[in-house]
Structure formats: structure tokens, C-alpha cells
Design a protein around this motif. Structure first.
Motif, PDB file in Angstrom:
ATOM      1  N   UNK A   1       0.817  -1.261   0.133  1.00 23.47           N
ATOM      2  CA  UNK A   1      -0.026  -0.013   0.074  1.00 23.47           C
ATOM      3  C   UNK A   1       0.812   1.249  -0.123  1.00 23.47           C
ATOM      4  N   UNK A   2       0.680   1.989  -0.784  1.00 21.59           N
ATOM      5  CA  UNK A   2       1.473   3.403  -1.066  1.00 21.59           C
ATOM      6  C   UNK A   2       0.846   4.429  -0.229  1.00 21.59           C
ATOM      7  N   UNK A   3       1.717   5.442   0.331  1.00 21.22           N
ATOM      8  CA  UNK A   3       1.143   6.617   1.149  1.00 21.22           C
ATOM      9  C   UNK A   3       0.575   7.388   0.304  1.00 21.22           C
ATOM     10  N   UNK A   4       0.737   7.564  -0.949  1.00 23.94           N
ATOM     11  CA  UNK A   4      -0.108   8.414  -1.758  1.00 23.94           C
ATOM     12  C   UNK A   4      -1.195   7.468  -2.780  1.00 23.94           C
ATOM     13  N   UNK A   5      -2.551   7.565  -2.547  1.00 27.13           N
ATOM     14  CA  UNK A   5      -3.370   6.848  -3.321  1.00 27.13           C
ATOM     15  C   UNK A   5      -3.053   6.602  -4.767  1.00 27.13           C
ATOM     16  N   UNK A   6      -3.361   5.743  -5.451  1.00 33.07           N
ATOM     17  CA  UNK A   6      -2.994   5.312  -6.805  1.00 33.07           C
ATOM     18  C   UNK A   6      -4.239   6.112  -7.536  1.00 33.07           C
ATOM     19  N   UNK A   7      -3.655   6.476  -8.709  1.00 30.42           N
ATOM     20  CA  UNK A   7      -4.686   7.214  -9.702  1.00 30.42           C
ATOM     21  C   UNK A   7      -5.647   6.167 -10.286  1.00 30.42           C
ATOM     22  N   UNK A   8      -7.054   6.936 -10.420  1.00 31.91           N
ATOM     23  CA  UNK A   8      -8.256   5.959 -10.773  1.00 31.91           C
ATOM     24  C   UNK A   8      -9.118   6.860 -11.632  1.00 31.91           C
ATOM     25  N   UNK A   9      -9.994   6.114 -12.312  1.00 28.40           N
ATOM     26  CA  UNK A   9     -11.197   6.883 -12.995  1.00 28.40           C
ATOM     27  C   UNK A   9     -12.355   6.233 -12.606  1.00 28.40           C
ATOM     28  N   UNK A  10     -13.649   6.846 -12.605  1.00 29.53           N
ATOM     29  CA  UNK A  10     -14.964   6.264 -12.429  1.00 29.53           C
ATOM     30  C   UNK A  10     -15.878   6.739 -13.740  1.00 29.53           C
ATOM     31  N   UNK A  11     -16.270   5.661 -14.355  1.00 35.55           N
ATOM     32  CA  UNK A  11     -16.928   5.634 -15.831  1.00 35.55           C
ATOM     33  C   UNK A  11     -18.209   4.994 -15.741  1.00 35.55           C
ATOM     34  N   UNK A  12     -19.007   5.754 -16.679  1.00 38.32           N
ATOM     35  CA  UNK A  12     -20.430   5.155 -16.778  1.00 38.32           C
ATOM     36  C   UNK A  12     -20.464   4.578 -18.224  1.00 38.32           C
ATOM     37  N   UNK A  13     -21.025   3.346 -18.358  1.00 33.00           N
ATOM     38  CA  UNK A  13     -21.181   2.640 -19.619  1.00 33.00           C
ATOM     39  C   UNK A  13     -22.435   2.221 -19.808  1.00 33.00           C
ATOM     40  N   UNK A  14     -22.932   2.323 -21.243  1.00 32.66           N
ATOM     41  CA  UNK A  14     -24.106   1.814 -21.651  1.00 32.66           C
ATOM     42  C   UNK A  14     -24.107   0.481 -21.616  1.00 32.66           C
ATOM     43  N   UNK A  15     -25.190  -0.207 -21.262  1.00 35.14           N
ATOM     44  CA  UNK A  15     -25.064  -1.678 -21.392  1.00 35.14           C
ATOM     45  C   UNK A  15     -25.544  -2.281 -22.922  1.00 35.14           C
ATOM     46  N   UNK A  16     -26.509  -1.332 -23.232  1.00 34.85           N
ATOM     47  CA  UNK A  16     -27.107  -1.697 -24.478  1.00 34.85           C
ATOM     48  C   UNK A  16     -26.161  -1.431 -25.716  1.00 34.85           C
ATOM     49  N   UNK A  17     -25.653  -0.237 -25.772  1.00 37.95           N
ATOM     50  CA  UNK A  17     -24.964   0.131 -26.915  1.00 37.95           C
ATOM     51  C   UNK A  17     -23.471  -0.237 -26.687  1.00 37.95           C
ATOM     52  N   UNK A  18     -23.228  -0.665 -25.611  1.00 40.71           N
ATOM     53  CA  UNK A  18     -21.696  -1.095 -25.318  1.00 40.71           C
ATOM     54  C   UNK A  18     -20.792   0.116 -25.402  1.00 40.71           C
ATOM     55  N   UNK A  19     -20.967   1.360 -24.959  1.00 44.88           N
ATOM     56  CA  UNK A  19     -20.153   2.513 -25.141  1.00 44.88           C
ATOM     57  C   UNK A  19     -20.287   3.324 -23.872  1.00 44.88           C
ATOM     58  N   UNK A  20     -18.951   3.961 -23.650  1.00 42.22           N
ATOM     59  CA  UNK A  20     -18.884   4.936 -22.585  1.00 42.22           C
ATOM     60  C   UNK A  20     -19.737   5.952 -22.635  1.00 42.22           C
ATOM     61  N   UNK A  21     -20.448   6.394 -21.569  1.00 45.98           N
ATOM     62  CA  UNK A  21     -21.081   7.612 -21.670  1.00 45.98           C
ATOM     63  C   UNK A  21     -20.505   8.726 -20.957  1.00 45.98           C
ATOM     64  N   UNK A  22     -19.955   8.720 -19.781  1.00 43.00           N
ATOM     65  CA  UNK A  22     -19.162   9.926 -19.292  1.00 43.00           C
ATOM     66  C   UNK A  22     -18.187   9.264 -18.300  1.00 43.00           C
ATOM     67  N   UNK A  23     -17.151  10.064 -17.984  1.00 44.51           N
ATOM     68  CA  UNK A  23     -16.265  10.108 -16.917  1.00 44.51           C
ATOM     69  C   UNK A  23     -16.714  11.166 -15.691  1.00 44.51           C
TER      70      UNK A  23
END
Length: 750
Positions: free
Chosen positions: A536-558
């Protein structure tokens, strides 16, 4: 249809072996291996076509398409002939484009030389004969769309869908109908079981209603009429008081639009509740003062009955005398009815209980009503008994009825390494479990425990989540930046989505209640380049939170993660998907408005990472467990305000340690759900070193009251889940030795 054909082939092979038709069996196996229809599996047919394209085998490609045309396409109606011709044209264009992309111009020229006689009279191929002589055809406006990944994917999906519909509409032989009959019988049996349980519940409800009507008809005393519903009276009293206060002070927070309208806000059970049996009492409630005015007509009834363990002996004798006079009046009115005879016997037992002096009454110190906590001397015997309960600090020697009875405990032992995730689907019929080796087991437990599917993956898997609609789909997050949508019935992958190469670790997945989208948490690698074994690092690791559309299988937004992008460890939706709560590696809980797709509030919740987070039953609060070992309840209407806090042992919060021979230790950071609620949100299931622990949520201190230990494990439990249906609930506890215990509980209604 493909799965039905495969199972039918197995049954035919078994029948031939049984009859001793060995020569026929050999011919069957050889013809199955050379089967060009691939057992009616569309994915295998598409793979065969792509193999011809990638190997530049034009002759094999033409012969295979002609076979499909003679065997399948020629039987269709004439209206589908144009669609088949378009698919054939797109297939040959797909072949030509592949030869140019791979730089094999000889195969390109060979295609036009061999196909010239057939294609030169077709208008759609008229402009394609100049393709080998263009220096950069991928930049030409006429041909550039065919070099895009979107065109090739669209063509393959269209061909896949067309053949899938074709196989579904084909008339099936009688032998294949057995699978449909088995599924139909299984569905009927499940429906009959649900109707049987519903009928039993309605019969019990009608019986209780008739009993209450007979009591009112014979004008029994109010105490006898309400003795089995005293808890409901107190609950209605508190609910009415909250309704009055809510009407006088309307909420100004916009979260009120997201909360459920028809769901009654659950009230945590009073610490003194007098049930339908003498032992059904929980001690420790504070009585309202005598000079406090009654807020409703039901308040005097709620204060009539007081347990002897928390009141002076004079009040006990007064209660006993009042109960004795009531029983005498009851005997005069109801001595002719056998049912009332049983009520009298019940009252006699209650009178004997209240007449006995307390045997282990602790000495009173300080103010009235405060008692010294008794010493805990019999913890092991309390954990081993299914009907014994850990007494609270004010128990006063009176036993407490347990809210659950453990009916059975079964073990699922198909995993050979430590479990990371274990989740029940929305219908409560199937379980998906993931171990650290990346093996996923999909299994059912009703009527018998049976493995339905086994999923092996070349890339490491880190997370899983059931889809809500349909519930047979499973979301699988890997350590190489991909999320797969797996069909557990067809036992195949439907889609594989590339999330992000810079953040390859998919730590958490959450599907919206509508099933139209899902949230994906992606994180970067640690310093060692390994997401799981990195310290475990003293500084948290970088990350993303993404919203995906299940029907079109495309990313909607970040989503925007303030103050900096950080790895999100856990996510959870509320009941209608309008709110999303997340717990991150920087110790911050973030609440997102899913109608505006923006952060509504955030606050620092724990010293260290947030491991698990869930909405409460009424969705006015959020519960979380963090690296600091705290179990905290937060008010979402007042940012960062704690409603309760409890310190949990390390075996409930992790990191989890399994010791072995020669000083070997296996350490696992929490990945799955660390706590789960029952159907009414009044009890929670947590991890421990020997099995699951069930606590009752309380309003006072401590915030958790231990009521039942499930036990059964020889290694630390690392993740839990709780699925409730009717009166029986199913608790899942998964440990580091790969064992999963399935405990069936019966809720005791007070």
C-alpha cells in the motif's frame, strides 16, 4: 439452440455406448469433428469465416459460404435473399480490406482476377477494381469507411445476429424438445413453490386475523388484546411522532426527491420489546418520564408493561397485582371457550415469570436505572448455540429471544484458492464466486447445490457484479483494462469492452437498478507493476470512475473525482438508481447525483482506504467500513455528520491473514463486500476469523449488538452476502481456504 444440440449429442453418444453400437459411435464422433455447422454455434461459425479471411484462403471462404447457402440460406423465403446477398458482398469486401491492411497485394490482385467474371456485372463492385492501384486506399473518400474498425465490427455483429435469428426460427426435431420440456417443468416447479409459500403466508395471516377478531368479540382486556402486537404499537407511535415533526419542519435538502415514496422508514427495534412468548424480550430501553405528556392515545398502552429487570421491586409487585386482577376478569368472561383457555394458560406462564425473583440482578450504582455490566464469561457457549444471544450490558439476567434461527449450513468447496468476491443474483437463485486464481464459479443452491458454469480467464479477474435486467448476465472486471459481459445460461461471452489502458485494474462494478447502464471503477498499477501484490502506497493510486451504456456497449461519461483522480474501491446504487455512493482509496466517500451526473457531496470518512459502502434500508444514511477498522453510519442530508460509530476487530475489516507451515503467511486486502443487511435493514452480517457474525443495529451505544455467530469456517472470512426471501434468508460467507458456507436462517417475527 447450440447448447441444446450439444447436450443432445451427449445423450445420443451415451445411448450408443449403452447399446454397444461402437461403429456407429465412431462415425458419429468423426462427423461431429468435421461438422461445418459447428453444432449450430454462431460464434464458432463466425470464427471459421474469420480464420479463412486471416489466412487469405479465398477458396475455403467461398466453399464454406456456398455450403451455408445450400444448407441454410436457400430454405429461407425470397424476401431474405437481398439480405443474404448484402452479407456475402460485405464478407468479400472484408476479405479484400484485410489483404490490403496486411500488405499482401498479391492476394488482392488474385481476388479480382478470380472473381472478375462474377463481379464485373454487379454495380456494387464496379468501383472496386481500381482498389489495388490506389497508393493509399485508406485515405480515399470512397474506401476510407471500409478501413475503420467500426465498419468491420458492424458487419460481424450483423452477420452474427442474422444467423442467430435463423437458428432460432429453424424447425427443431422432436429429440431437441426435451430441453424445452425440462426448462418448462423447472419453471413450473419454481412457480408452484412460490405459490405454496404465498398460500401458507396468507393462511397464517388469516388465522392471526381470526384470532384477533375473536378476542375483540369476547371483549378481552386491552392488555391481552395487544400483548402480541406491542412492538407494532410502539413502532406506529414513533412513526406518527416522526410524521408530525416532518410536517412541521419540511426538509430543504434536494435528496428528498431521490428517496422511496412507498417504503416505510424502518425504526430500529426497541431495546425492550415484549413478544408473544415469555422469553421474547430485549432489555435496556429507557422509559419515558412520568411527567412527560402523552403524544398520542397509544402512548399509555406502550407504558403499561415494564420489565422487572429494569424497575424497582415495588413496581414489579404492582405490575404483578394488576396482571392478577386482569386475569381474574378474563376468567369470568372467557371460561367457556377452549381458545381462551389457552390464552389463560399463556397468562399464567407470564405471571409465573414475573413472580420469580431475579437470580443474577447486578447491584445498582449511581442513578436509578443504571446497572453494572455483567462479566462475559460464557462467550464460546453463546457462539455455538443457535438460539442463544449475547446479552447486552443491561441484560439483568433475563434471556433474550434471538431474531434468527439457523436452520442449516451447507458448504460449497469447488474453489481451490482464496475467495475475492461472492454475490447472489437479484432473484436469489444463483451465486457467482471469484477466487484469487481468476476462476469464477456460477452455482445454484435450490433445490440442490450444483455448479452451473465455470469461467476461466487468461487475464487476471479482479471484480464481478450481477446485471439486474436480465439477471442471468454477469459483469467481469479484469486486471488488463477490460470488462466482459457473460451470459451464464448460454455459457459464453457476449461482449468485451476495453475500458482504459492507463488504468487497467477494474476494482469495482455496479449495475444500475434499471439495467441500462453500469458504473466501472478503473485504477492504475502500483509501483511494482502488480495490482494485487503491491504494498500500500502512502499516496493513493490514480483512478477513474466511468459510466457505460449496457445496450450500446459505449462509454457515456467520466465522473469528476475531486480533489484529484483516485482509485474507487467500492460502489453502490440506491433503490431507483438516482444516487450513487462510492468509497475511495483516499478515505473519502463521494455521493453522486445520477440525474445530473455530478458529485453532490463528499467527505473524509476514514483514516486510510474505504473498503465497503452501502445505503441503509431507508436510504437516509450510508454505512461504511474502512482501513481504520471503523463501522460508521453517515447522514446523507448533513454532509460528514456521523450518526453512529463502532470499532470492529481486524478479522472483520482486514487485511486478512492466513498462517501456514514454516511461518508462511498469506495476506489479502479486502476486495468483496465486507457487510450485508437483511431484508428489513435492521441486522447486518460481517466477517470474522471463524465465520459470519450477525449484529443488530441500535440507536445507542454501542451501535452494534451481537446476536448470532454462524461459524463453520477454519480460515478467515473475507467477503459476505445476504439474500432474503419470504421468512428464510440465505447468508453467504466465503473464506481464504476457498470454502463458501451457505447458512439458511429463519426470521422470528415478534
Amino acid at each position: 439452440m447450440g447448447s441444446a444440440v450439444e447436450r443432445t449429442d451427449e445423450h445420443v453418444r451415451e445411448y450408443l455406448i449403452y447399446r454397444g453400437f461402437t461403429n456407429t459411435l465412431k462415425h458419429l464422433d468423426s462427423e461431429i469433428k468435421a461438422d461445418k455447422e459447428k453444432g449450430f454455434r454462431v460464434d464458432k461459425i463466425i470464427d471459421q469465416l474469420q480464420q479463412f479471411v486471416q489466412s487469405f484462403d479465398l477458396f475455403g471462404l467461398k466453399e464454406y459460404w456456398l455450403y451455408l447457402d445450400r444448407r441454410l440460406f436457400c430454405r429461407l423465403e425470397d424476401v431474405y435473399r437481398s439480405t443474404i446477398n448484402k452479407l456475402r458482398t460485405s464478407l468479400f469486401r472484408y476479405y479484400v480490406i484485410n489483404t490490403i491492411q496486411k500488405g499482401n497485394l498479391e492476394k488482392t490482385q488474385e481476388f479480382f482476377q478470380k472473381q472478375a467474371a462474377e463481379l464485373q456485372g454487379q454495380a456494387e463492385w464496379r468501383d472496386w477494381f481500381i482498389l489495388p492501384f490506389i497508393p493509399a486506399p485508406e485515405q480515399s473518400p470512397a474506401f476510407s469507411p471500409y478501413f475503420s474498425r467500426q465498419w468491420s465490427d458492424t458487419f460481424l455483429v450483423s452477420l452474427h445476429n442474422f444467423m442467430s435469428v435463423l437458428f432460432q426460427c429453424m424447425p427443431q426435431p422432436v429429440l431437441l424438445s426435451f430441453d424445452a420440456e425440462v426448462q418448462k417443468m423447472t419453471g413450473l416447479n419454481e412457480e408452484n413453490e412460490q405459490l405454496r409459500q404465498l398460500l401458507f403466508a396468507l393462511q397464517m395471516e388469516g388465522r392471526e386475523q381470526r384470532d384477533g377478531d375473536e378476542m375483540v368479540l369476547h371483549k378481552l382486556p386491552p392488555y391481552v388484546q395487544n400483548m402480541d402486537r406491542l412492538g407494532d404499537t410502539e413502532l406506529d407511535l414513533v412513526s406518527s411522532q416522526r410524521a408530525v415533526s416532518a410536517a412541521t419542519t419540511p426538509s430543504r435538502n434536494f435528496f428528498s426527491t431521490f428517496l422511496p415514496q412507498g417504503r416505510r422508514t424502518p425504526v430500529k427495534p426497541s431495546q425492550v420489546t415484549l413478544g408473544s412468548s415469555p422469553s421474547q424480550a430485549t432489555v435496556g430501553r429507557k422509559e419515558p418520564s412520568a411527567n412527560q405528556p402523552a403524544k398520542s392515545k397509544e402512548a399509555p398502552q406502550a407504558r403499561e408493561v415494564k420489565p422487572f429487570s429494569s424497575q424497582p421491586s415495588t413496581i414489579e409487585s404492582a405490575n404483578f397485582q394488576s396482571q392478577q386482577s386482569i386475569n381474574q376478569q378474563t376468567n369470568q368472561v372467557t371460561n367457556l371457550n377452549p381458545r381462551h383457555k389457552r390464552v389463560q394458560d399463556h397468562e399464567k406462564e407470564r405471571k409465573e415469570l414475573f413472580s420469580k425473583p431475579p437470580l443474577q440482578m447486578p447491584e445498582r450504582k449511581g442513578e436509578a436505572g443504571d446497572v453494572e455490566p455483567p462479566a462475559e464469561t460464557n462467550t464460546e457457549s453463546q457462539d455455538s448455540s443457535n438460539r442463544s444471544c449475547a446479552a447486552g450490558p443491561d441484560a439483568g439476567g433475563l434471556s433474550v429471544e434471538q431474531p434468527f434461527i439457523k436452520l442449516s449450513q451447507e458448504e460449497y468447496g469447488e474453489h481451490h484458492s482464496s475467495i475475492m468476491h461472492c454475490r447472489v443474483d437479484c432473484s436469489g437463485r444463483r451465486v457467482a464466486s471469484l477466487d484469487v486464481d481468476g476462476v469464477i464459479k456460477v452455482w445454484s443452491f435450490n433445490p440442490i447445490m450444483q455448479t452451473k458454469a465455470t469461467i476461466m480467464s487468461k487475464s487476471p479477474l479482479l471484480s464481478l457484479e450481477w446485471a439486474t435486467k436480465p439477471d442471468r448476465l454477469l459483469l467481469l472486471g479484469s486486471g488488463v483494462g477490460t470488462v466482459r459481459l457473460y451470459d451464464t445460461d448460454a455459457k459464453k461471452n457476449l461482449y468485451e469492452m476495453n475500458i482504459d489502458d492507463t488504468h487497467p485494474r477494474i476494482l469495482s462494478l455496479a449495475c444500475s437498478p434499471s439495467g441500462s447502464s453500469f458504473v466501472c471503477s478503473a485504477a492504475a498499477l502500483g509501483r511494482s507493476g502488480n495490482g494485487e501484490s503491491a504494498p500500500r502506497l502512502p499516496i493513493p493510486v490514480s483512478g477513474q470512475l466511468l459510466l457505460w451504456d449496457t445496450k450500446t456497449v459505449k462509454q457515456q461519461l467520466q465522473f469528476s473525482l475531486e480533489p484529484e483522480p483516485v482509485a474507487i474501491n467500492c460502489t453502490a446504487f440506491n433503490h431507483n438508481g438516482n444516487l450513487l455512493v462510492t468509497g475511495a482509496a483516499d478515505g473519502v466517500i463521494r455521493l453522486f447525483d445520477m440525474q445530473r451526473y455530478e458529485s453532490a457531496m463528499s467527505w473524509r470518512a476514514h483514516d486510510g482506504e474505504v473498503y465497503s459502502v452501502e445505503f441503509s434500508y431507508d436510504e437516509n444514511t450510508v454505512f461504511s467500513i474502512g482501513e481504520d477498522g471503523k463501522f460508521i453510519q453517515w447522514n446523507i442530508h448533513r454532509c460528514g455528520v456521523k450518526q453512529s460509530e463502532q470499532i470492529l476487530p481486524q478479522d472483520a475489516t482486514g487485511p486478512f491473514v492466513l498462517s501456514g507451515y514454516s511461518g508462511y503467511k498469506q495476506v489479502q486486502v479486502p476486495r468483496g463486500r465486507l457487510f450485508a443487511f437483511d431484508s428489513e435493514g435492521q441486522h447486518t452480517l460481517t466477517c470474522s476469523s471463524s465465520g459470519g457474525l450477525i449484529y443488530r443495529l441500535t440507536n445507542g451505544e454501542p451501535a452494534l449488538e451481537r446476536v448470532l455467530s454462524l461459524g463453520g469456517h477454519k480460515a478467515p472470512v473475507v467477503t459476505v452476502d445476504w439474500s432474503s426471501a419470504v421468512d428464510c434468508g440465505t447468508c453467504l460467507t466465503a473464506s481464504m481456504d476457498g470454502k463458501i458456507k451457505l447458512s439458511t436462517l429463519l426470521a422470528q417475527k415478534s
